[in-house]
Structure formats: C-alpha cells, structure tokens
Write an enzyme that holds these catalytic residues in place. Structure first.
Site, PDB file in Angstrom:
ATOM      1  CB  CYS A 325      -0.977  -0.037   1.171  1.00  0.00           C
ATOM      2  SG  CYS A 325      -2.267   1.232   1.136  1.00  0.00           S
ATOM      3  CB  VAL A 326       0.915   4.391   2.038  1.00  0.00           C
ATOM      4  CG1 VAL A 326      -0.503   4.808   1.735  1.00  0.00           C
ATOM      5  CG2 VAL A 326       1.017   3.795   3.424  1.00  0.00           C
TER       6      VAL A 326
END
Length: 592
Positions: A325-326
């Site tokens: 993800c991030v």
C-alpha cells in the site's frame, strides 16, 4: 396486532396489518417516508446547483433546461411506484420474478418478504434509493469529480437511511427483542455506549486475541530500533536460506501483522518456510515525538536505514523488498532515489502489494482530498502534530459503509449479538496514529497533485527523483475488487518503471487479495504478457490460475538468484551483529 401473511396463512409476526384501517395507516406512513427521501434528493440537487454556480452551465439549470429529461425521470419513478403498490395491495396478482430487494443481503431474512408491510418497506426504500442515484447520474454540467463526490454522498445517505438500520423498521430486530424480552436491546445499548466511550466502532471481540500468542505470533526477535521503527528478524525453519534476504515494509497507517495474522494466514511464516531470511519493519504509531516526520524520514531514515542495516548485518550486497500500500508508494520513491544516487544495486527486486504511484485513477479515496477535508484533518490534529488513527479507520470504513459500518450497527447495537472472534477485524480496529505534516503532504502532493509521476517534482533528501529511471525488477500485485487501491490505478506503475516487470491481478480486494495463502484454496489470479498497453489489454490476454498467487511470486523471486547459505550465525535472530532487543512482535506494535 395479529395479522395474515400474504398467502392468507397465519402470520406469527405481531406487526402485520390486520384490517383496512391498519393498511391505510401504514400506506400513509410509507408514502410519507417516500416523500421525505425525495425531498432530501431535491435538496441534494439544490446543493449541487449551488456548488456549480461558477460554471457556465450550473447542473440544476442544465437539468431544468430539458423538460423531456425531467418528464422521463418522473414517469419512470411513478411507473415503478405503481408497480410496487400493486404488489403490496394485490400480492396474488403481482409479478413473481425476483426483485433487486431479494438479492440484497440486508434483506435476506425471509420475514422481509413474507410480511407484506416489511416487504413494502424494503421495496419502497430500494426504489427511492435507485432513483436518487439515477438522478445524480442524470445531472448535466458537473465536473467528473463533482459528480463522483455527489454520488458518493448520495450513496452514503441511502445506505444510512436503510430501514434495516432502524429498530422499528427492521422486523428481525423486533422479533429478536420480543424473543429475548428486550435483552437484545439492552445488550446492544451496552455495545453502543462502550463504542461511544472509546470513539470507535467495534467489529470483533477485543479480548479474543493477544499479540504474540494467537496473533502476530511467528517466532522472531526485534534486532534493531530507531525512533521511527523496529526491525524484526524471524527465526528460520529450513536448514539453508536464500543468500539474498527479504525485507517487508508494511503501511504505517496499519499494524504490520496483517501479514502475520495466524499460522494459516501468515505471509511472514509462509515466506520463512520457503527458505527466506525474513525481516519486517514495525512502524511506531505517531506521537508528539514524530510530529515533524516527513517523507524523507520514512524513505531514508526508515526504509533505506533498514535495508542498509540488514545488508551490513548479513554481509550481503542487496535485499529483496516488499512495499504494501502506501509503503509501496514510498518504496517506489526510494528506488528512484537509489537510481539517482547510483545505488540501485542495494535492492535486487521490489514487490508491490496493492500500491499506487500514479494517483490519476485512485478511486473513491480521492473524494476525501479537497481543501475542506485537508482543513478538517488539520483541525483534528490540532497542536499535537499527529492524527488520531481512528480518523483514518473511519475514512476507510466509509468507503464500504454498508459492510463496515451499518451491518455492524445492526448486528452489534440493534440485535445485540455477541462479537465474533475474527483476527482480520481485530487488526482492522487496531489503529495507528499518523504524523500530520507528512500525511497532509502525502494527500496534497501525491493524491491531489500527482507529483510523484512528474520527473523532478518531488525530491528525496534534496535529490529530485524520476520514476522512469527505475530499472529494478518489479513484481506488481493488484486486487481485482480493491476499493482502496483500484487495479486500474495500481496498473499505472507499469507505465512509469523502466525495468522488467511482472503484473499479477489477484481475486478479491485490498486485504483478502494479498492475504490468500495457498492452503486456503480460495480466489484466483491472472497473469499476462510482459507488456500491455492497458489493464483491459492485459486482461484480454491474461491466463487465470485458481488459488493463491504466492507460489507464482516465490518462483519469480528465485529467478534473481538461487544461492543459499546455512541458516546459522547472523541468519539466526540475535546471533550476529544485530543483538536481540526483545521477542517479536515487539513493543512498538503495542503502542496506542
């Protein structure tokens, strides 16, 4: 009140219309509910018109300028309404084909269909909700982003006002209350008051899990610690391990143990069993000490520091890296930084779990990034310098409000059901705080302005970066039903990296699409040609494989070197240069 079922038999449910007076009363109530919802829809259109006053063709003016469109919409609504009332007043002669309401999980219980009053309630609700959403789609003169925001808000409204969410319009709640002599309502109130006190919706039994015992329990040691993160090294279970170690970077907006839920679901444990030396970063939940944390800190003092620490500890030239993800977004920035500083060899391969670098198609999360939302985030952070993790949890829950909010309102509060022990939902509620300064820049520079894909628009450590210079081999995984990092958005990584790349589309979404062990036999994944012009072209030529994509990934990883070393010395946590600080999962993951 006693009543008759639609087929004329005895109906044990106590709230069925018993006579003509009852029928007239309840038809009046339902009619008023329809009117209230339509009035709200009109108000929403007025708000849209006001928001578009600066445009050349305000949306409401465009709609009103087309009487045929208005007439058509009204005719459709009233025709559908007449069919609904015909079904209610003359059920024997109504069409018997399955309706949309029969497919909606909120109304799956037979009593929603068998009781004519509640059948009318559910059918009426879905009819109005459908026409409200169609009304948004029919508006002219809206910017695409404005339309998406209005549709999202309208969908949130219709989900919130579902009759299943209210005690007196949900027959299951009424039945349960009668069966338990009100005990279900008392238990539900206890649940609600407890959640209000802690400021967060509870999804699962909070006492069912204990970190290090039955969740996040893969054996290992914390072997390195900084003010930003702890580094966990896991105990090998094979006699030999791949020479190149693996380091996993989870998102700092969640706890790392999504990849170590239990022995059956744990990607960490599985990777260890494949003969990898596995390290995982456990980020510290933000407090005042991390108030000034920036992208440079996460990329250089976090990721690069961890990579260099592992390289030095094991005396290897490079590592395999995973960014989820991030953290995958920041891993991409790190790879560009390493390319710009002639240090790309530190990372032998990079794997991206549902990660985005190009945010031009980032999905519904983009709807939360405007000046008003950014100002609200600043107010929530206040003088502390960090954002309470419960805010982000609520944001993600809102993306799937029907499943992650309202279904639990019904089960926990209205029905008073006991919380089920579910490790994934326990993790979902274990929130982390975020450094406000970096989170705001992340939303502005990446989500809103999409600077990461503009060469030189972002600098790391004072060095302008360019993703097109990244030649590190990459494995990019996306989830077909991902609502946080949509597959079309994840796909765009392929348009920027210059090195060899394998794209894999997994069944399911942001979590289950990643956490899908081979032993589960669930879902599927698609692989395709190395180069494709678009995600649609990829899918057109893709091959579907049943089950988990994990074996495909480990086969891909081994292609970058099969050299092995004995699992001893520095490969044992705490036995090399890095001394054991504490047992995994460490204390950072326990900080709130």
């Amino acid at each position: 009140m006693a009543g008759q079922s639609a087929n004329g038999g005895d109906n044990a449910f106590p709230f069925a219309p018993a006579n003509l007076a009852d029928m007239q009363h309840w038809t009046g109530v339902i009619g008023r509910l329809q009117q209230m919802m339509l009035e709200h829809a009109a108000g929403a259109m007025d708000a849209a018109a006001q928001a578009g006053e600066a445009m050349a063709h305000p949306p409401q003016a465009a709609l009103l300028a087309d009487p045929a469109r208005i007439g058509g919409a009204q005719a459709d609504f009233w025709n559908d309404s007449l069919r609904l009332w015909q079904r209610f007043l003359a059920p024997a002669g109504a069409a018997s084909e399955p309706s949309q309401a029969d497919k909606d999980r909120r109304f799956a219980a037979a009593i929603w269909r068998d009781n004519p009053l509640f059948d009318l309630i559910r059918q009426s609700y879905l009819l109005i909700a459908d026409h409200m959403l169609k009304g948004v789609d029919a508006l002219d003169g809206l910017e695409p982003r404005q339309r998406d925001q209005l549709r999202f808000a309208t969908q949130a409204f219709v989900d919130a006002v579902s009759p299943s969410n209210f005690a007196f319009t949900n027959p299951q709640v009424i039945e349960k209350a009668i069966e338990t002599n009100g005990a279900s309502l008392m238990k539900g109130l206890e649940h609600m008051l407890a959640d209000l006190e802690k400021g967060q919706l509870t999804h699962t039994d909070p006492n069912a899990f204990e970190l290090g015992r039955n969740i996040a329990a893969t054996p290992g040691k914390v072997v390195h610690e900084t003010p930003l993160y702890q580094l966990i090294q896991y105990m090998p279970t094979t006699g030999k391990v791949l020479e190149t170690p693996l380091i996993i970077f989870p998102p700092w907006i969640n706890r790392f143990y999504i990849l170590d839920l239990n022995p059956e679901k744990s990607f960490v444990r599985w990777a260890v069993e494949q003969g990898l030396s596995v390290f995982v970063v456990s980020w510290k939940s933000a407090d005042e000490s991390l108030a000034g944390t920036t992208m440079d800190d996460y990329v250089l003092k976090g990721m690069l520091d961890a990579i260099d620490t592992v390289r030095a500890a094991l005396d290897v030239e490079s590592v395999h890296a995973i960014g989820y993800c991030v953290a995958g977004t920041n891993l991409a920035a790190l790879l560009a930084y390493l390319a710009a500083t002639d240090a790309a060899g530190k990372v032998a391969s990079a794997t991206f779990f549902t990660a985005q670098v190009d945010f031009s198609r980032a999905g519904d999360l983009n709807l939360f990034v405007d000046d008003g939302q950014l100002e609200l985030i600043g107010q929530l952070a206040g003088d502390k310098g960090y954002l309470d993790g419960r805010f982000m949890a609520l944001t993600f829950n809102l993306l799937r409000g029907r499943d992650l909010i309202w279904s639990y309102v019904v089960n926990n509060y209205l029905l008073g059901q006991e919380y089920p022990p579910f490790d994934l939902l326990y993790w979902n509620g274990d929130t982390t705080n975020l450094p406000y300064a970096w989170h705001r820049v992340y939303l502005e520079d990446l989500y809103r302005d999409n600077k990461l894909v503009r060469p030189g628009a972002i600098a790391v450590g004072g060095v302008p970066i360019d993703l097109t210079t990244v030649t590190t081999p990459a494995y990019v995984q996306a989830g077909r039903e991902d609502h946080i990092a949509p597959p079309a958005s994840v796909w765009k990584i392929t348009e920027h990296f210059a090195g060899p790349l394998r794209f894999v589309l997994a069944g399911s979404g942001h979590i289950a699409g990643v956490v899908n062990p081979p032993s589960s036999g669930k879902y599927q994944y698609w692989t395709g040609p190395a180069k494709a012009a678009s995600l649609d072209d990829f899918l057109a030529a893709a091959t579907e494989t049943k089950g988990s994509w994990w074996p495909d990934w480990i086969a891909w990883l081994r292609a970058f070197g099969t050299g092995e070393v004995p699992a001893k010395g520095a490969r044992i946590p705490g036995k090399g240069r890095l001394k054991a600080i504490e047992d995994a999962p460490g204390r950072y993951v326990r900080m709130r």
